[in-house]
Design an enzyme around this catalytic site. Structure first.
Site, PDB file in Angstrom:
ATOM      1  N   ASP A   1      36.290  41.114  27.945  1.00  0.00           N
ATOM      2  CA  ASP A   1      35.485  40.887  29.138  1.00  0.00           C
ATOM      3  C   ASP A   1      34.209  41.721  29.029  1.00  0.00           C
ATOM      4  OD1 ASP A   1      36.993  39.048  30.716  1.00  0.00           O
ATOM      5  OD2 ASP A   1      38.459  40.625  31.052  1.00  0.00           O
TER       6      ASP A   1
ATOM      7  N   ASP B   1      39.151  32.146  30.194  1.00  0.00           N
ATOM      8  CA  ASP B   1      39.447  32.992  31.351  1.00  0.00           C
ATOM      9  C   ASP B   1      38.526  32.737  32.535  1.00  0.00           C
ATOM     10  OD1 ASP B   1      40.889  35.054  32.614  1.00  0.00           O
ATOM     11  OD2 ASP B   1      39.406  36.541  32.045  1.00  0.00           O
TER      12      ASP B   1
ATOM     13  N   HIS C   1      31.855  35.768  33.596  1.00  0.00           N
ATOM     14  CA  HIS C   1      32.820  35.298  34.593  1.00  0.00           C
ATOM     15  C   HIS C   1      33.545  36.406  35.347  1.00  0.00           C
ATOM     16  CE1 HIS C   1      35.532  35.588  30.978  1.00  0.00           C
ATOM     17  NE2 HIS C   1      36.306  36.145  31.884  1.00  0.00           N
TER      18      HIS C   1
END
Length: 903
Positions: A249, A359, A577
């Site tokens: 991430d 994701d 995201h």
């Protein structure tokens, strides 16, 4: 016999203790603070001024420290690998919290060391030599929740050997035991494995643990188990393409600066393991991470390029990073792919053919069209499996977009059991390897699946354990064949199988709505506002430079392509995201505020320097004041123009031909001007002139007739009660009442915001069970009333929260704008505005990129109520008689809450 399974579990664990031969221990290491925490730092820049010993504590939050030791590695020995074991503290799941470190060997980045990667295998060439080992440690953050210090301990720092034959017994017995325990009692493979394991472990002589005979007996046990397994037939005719992966991430429970280090640690570990395992193939999708590494550790970047040339490292996935697909504009999604594909092509010579978004929180119906027009033919995700109420009925299907474009879509179905949520963080266990097939819903058309394995979210990637276990599981009966491969190769084969099949291949026509994390549409609202502002500024800058360049004939020379590219990268990065949806920690949004401010400043600088034709406020040689209005809309029509209040009070706005548009002074001292017809992508020149005494501008006319509790314009009549709630809202042209009978509009409603999980992310269906209306009206007055608009200001208090709302009525449109500012003080609350309208419609229309989508307004089925929307940014209830909501909300939050502007 009795207790056989329990005995096998115990013996297998005991074998693991004898894999390592300890040669030396680093009892004391040199120590240095890293106060700056800069990215891309090397050991040569560090001055060591202290020491730390084994079993001593260290702690911190977002703390960087350095450890150094010079160790003489043992000589290379046949059947053994030179190894080290290092444990410098605790670590949370998936590297979401806890210590992480990057090991430098003789000054060069070598491997990431964390709780999932405590083992380091040293190159045989280093055997017998003194080497400098330097670890750059990061304490980690708390992995979510309230900030807190992380407590760590220097638990282990060992140099020695790894006995390859005992290691082989350990992994083969682990895989066989795991498979044995997974298989059902009625499966013959279970008995085969039980007998083979029992026979092998009976070979081990435990009378003198660690003795030569003990070690030799473990070698014999390994040979026995391997021989037995090789004689067993393969009984499960399913193939998995095993792909090493680490989902990182770009920001979430850590900041961008931490992500840069995570990429270096994860990628260096992959490179080390590739030296040990020639069959190992790895995939990483996000160009942003490669760009960080290229800047911070260019030698690692160079090594990656070599592995890419060999076909072992796969840089694909299409987008600049794994972007949110709901909030960014259509142009932003196109740019995500443009920037991503361009980077892969320029740096690695790769033309990305698939979109990799494991994701992301739902997928717009516009995506198939965007992907096909961008040269993408396949889409992969796993996240839809998290749906709260409904399971998607297929895992391999054609996804049809709103223009009819179709793209082959595949879900990675890795899960422990049928019905579980799928994961992109696969581990080498019998349950996951069989579960990927058991969960798969399209077995009749495809028996070859993809398995992405490795520690992710916080990075780390595959471990040596996973690579060793893949080799063993591939041999075992009852398990799929598990072959290393690439995602691109897998998707190419999937296309061939789907195109050849006689079975039914489903077509899904509509958005891939994610029945979870619905609150991310409203969390961190300022972040979303800055995103849209920068999107529009970039559009204007590109349009102005194109317009100016074409008009001057020097477009190629004058167009600031590199500067625009840099600003776009700021915007694209913050559409990750977990950034733009509002699901990251506070520090991430402090960073994004700075990045957005930089992007805005750079965009405005470009716009101001665009040259002719340019907009703005100018004076000619006679002192006449002109305003060039630039209209970037791609349709012609009327426009309301708001001008600042620095024009003389004696001035009147007129067109260059002397005509005066309708205009009025605004409450803040500015001007509101109505341009009846603004050309598409065109300009209009206005002039500020001294008002003639005999002139009688329309500005003296009044739009609204106001009385207590009532306001009437030529188009709208509004009536409100003492709480500031509309009791009537009537369209005067048709005589139609807009509000539903007996209902009130513009009612600020506060709901308890206590979802089951993911507090800042989710809005659960029961949120509406507990509601309070805001009704303490503190202000109600008309702040503007001119020929173009009337502005009704209302104010409320709610506990310690103050709310101010300007309700704007117009002369030329029945649209009503609501501009709301709040100084919010509250916990676990969700704010909505209720407007129950007298329109019966089974659908509402919502804007998406390049079009719109219709969603049900009823709860007939689980698919209907799963798509609940506690907000609406734009909606039309019917084609003939509609209601559209448009609002602007500014929130100053002192404590945690959520706001949604319309409902």
């Amino acid at each position: 016999m009795f207790l056989t399974e329990e005995k096998l579990i115990r013996r297998q664990a005991e074998v693991g203790k004898y894999r390592y031969v300890r040669v030396s221990e680093l009892a004391e290491l040199e120590f240095a603070e890293d106060e700056d925490g800069r990215n891309g730092v090397y050991p040569e820049e560090v001055s060591f001024n202290g020491t730390i010993r084994l079993n001593e504590q260290w702690s911190g939050r977002d703390r960087y420290v350095w450890l150094r030791a010079v160790a003489v590695l043992p000589e290379k020995k046949e059947g053994f690998k030179i190894a080290g074991l290092f444990d410098f503290g605790k670590s949370g799941s998936f590297n979401n919290s806890g210590f992480e470190s990057l090991l430098f060997v003789n000054g060069s980045p070598y491997q990431g060391v964390d709780n999932n990667h405590r083992e380091v295998i040293f190159d045989d060439k280093l055997g017998g030599r003194a080497v400098e080992l330097v670890f750059r440690l990061w304490s980690g953050l708390e992995g979510g929740g309230a900030p807190r210090v992380q407590e760590h301990k220097i638990s282990e720092a060992m140099i020695g050997y790894l006995d390859e034959r005992i290691d082989d017994l350990f992994y083969m017995s682990q895989a066989a035991l795991d498979t044995f325990r997974y298989l059902g009692r009625d499966q013959p493979e279970k008995q085969w494995l039980k007998q083979a394991l029992d026979a092998a472990f009976r070979e081990i002589d435990w009378s003198e643990p660690g003795s030569e005979e003990h070690v030799s007996s473990m070698y014999r046990a390994g040979a026995s188990l391997n021989g037995a397994v090789e004689a067993m037939p393969q009984t499960f005719d399913v193939t998995l393409t095993a792909l090493g992966h680490t989902h990182i991430d770009v920001a979430w429970l850590w900041q961008l600066k931490h992500t840069r280090e995570k990429a270096a640690r994860s990628f260096s570990t992959v490179l080390r393991l590739m030296q040990e395992y020639p069959e190992y193939q790895f995939m990483q999708s996000q160009p942003q991470l490669y760009a960080y590494l290229e800047q911070d550790y260019p030698e690692l970047f160079g090594q990656i390029k070599e592995r890419i040339k060999e076909g072992r490292w796969e840089p694909e996935g299409a987008m600049w990073l794994e972007s949110d697909c709901n909030i960014p504009s259509g142009e932003s999604l196109v740019r995500q792919i443009l920037a991503g594909k361009r980077y892969f092509r320029e740096q690695f010579g790769i033309d990305s053919k698939y979109l990799w978004l494991p994701d992301v929180f739902g997928y717009s119906w516009a995506l198939p069209q965007i992907l096909r027009k961008s040269g993408i033919d396949t889409f992969m995700t796993t996240k839809i499996s998290w749906n709260q109420f409904n399971r998607m009925p297929h895992d391999t299907f054609w996804w049809r977009g709103m223009d009819g474009s179709e793209i082959l879509t595949h879900f990675i179905t890795t899960s422990e059991k049928d019905g579980d949520a799928y994961t992109y963080n696969g581990r080498m266990t019998a349950g996951l390897l069989r579960g990927i097939w058991n969960s798969y819903q399209d077995k009749e058309i495809n028996d070859h699946l993809m398995f992405a394995y490795g520690w992710g979210d916080g990075g780390g990637g595959p471990t040596r354990d996973m690579l060793e276990l893949r080799r063993r599981f591939d041999k075992l009966p009852g398990m799929p064949r598990i072959k290393p491969g690439s995602a691109g190769g897998y998707f190419k084969g999937l296309h061939e199988r789907i195109e050849k099949t006689d079975g039914y291949v489903h077509t899904w026509n509509g958005e891939l709505y994610f029945e979870c994390h619905r609150g991310t549409y409203t969390s961190q609202a300022s972040n979303k506002k800055y995103n849209r502002r920068l999107e529009l500024l970039l559009r204007d800058a590109e349009w102005l430079y194109t317009l100016a360049g074409v008009s001057r004939g020097d477009l190629a020379e004058s167009y600031p392509a590199e500067e625009l590219r840099g600003i776009w990268e700021i915007l694209l990065r913050n559409q990750f995201h977990d950034i733009i949806p509002g699901s990251s920690i506070k520090e991430v949004y402090q960073d994004s505020d700075l990045e957005y401010a930089e992007g805005e400043a750079r965009s405005l600088a470009l716009i101001n320097g665009a040259g002719e034709p340019a907009g703005g406020d100018e004076k000619d040689s006679d002192g006449r004041r002109f305003l060039t209005v630039l209209g970037s809309s791609n349709w012609e029509g009327p426009r309301y123009l708001e001008l600042p209040g620095d024009i003389s009070d004696a001035a009147v706005i007129q067109f260059s031909d002397g005509r005066q548009p309708v205009q009025q002074r605004t409450a803040d001292g500015g001007w509101l001007v109505h341009i009846s017809s603004m050309p598409a992508l065109g300009t209009e020149v206005l002039e500020a002139v001294a008002q003639q005494a005999e002139s009688s501008p329309e500005g003296e006319q009044l739009l609204a007739d106001a009385a207590e509790g009532r306001l009437t314009t030529p188009l709208i009549e509004a009536v409100w009660n003492k709480q500031g709630h509309f009791t009537s809202l009537r369209d005067r042209r048709s005589g139609r009442e807009i509000l539903a009978p007996g209902q009130r509009g513009n009612v600020l409603q506060v709901f308890e915001d206590k979802p089951l999980d993911f507090e800042a992310w989710d809005i659960d269906i029961f949120y509406q069970e507990k509601m309070t209306e805001i009704s303490q009206l503190t202000e109600c007055r008309l702040t503007e009333n001119g020929p173009l608009r009337a502005v009704l200001r209302m104010g409320w208090t709610y506990n310690r929260t103050t709310i101010t709302q300007d309700i704007i009525f117009y002369r030329d449109t029945a649209r009503i704008d609501f501009r709301t500012e709040m100084d919010w003080h509250g916990h676990n609350q969700l704010l909505k505005v209720a407007f129950p309208v007298d329109v019966h419609a089974t659908e509402a229309t919502y804007d998406i990129q390049f079009g719109n989508v219709r969603r049900p307004t009823h709860w007939n089925t689980s698919w209907d109520y799963a798509g609940l929307k506690p907000w609406a940014t734009s909606g039309r209830m019917s084609a003939s008689r509609g209601t559209a909501w448009r609002c602007s909300t500014t929130v100053n939050t002192a404590t945690t809450s959520r706001t949604a502007c319309c409902g």
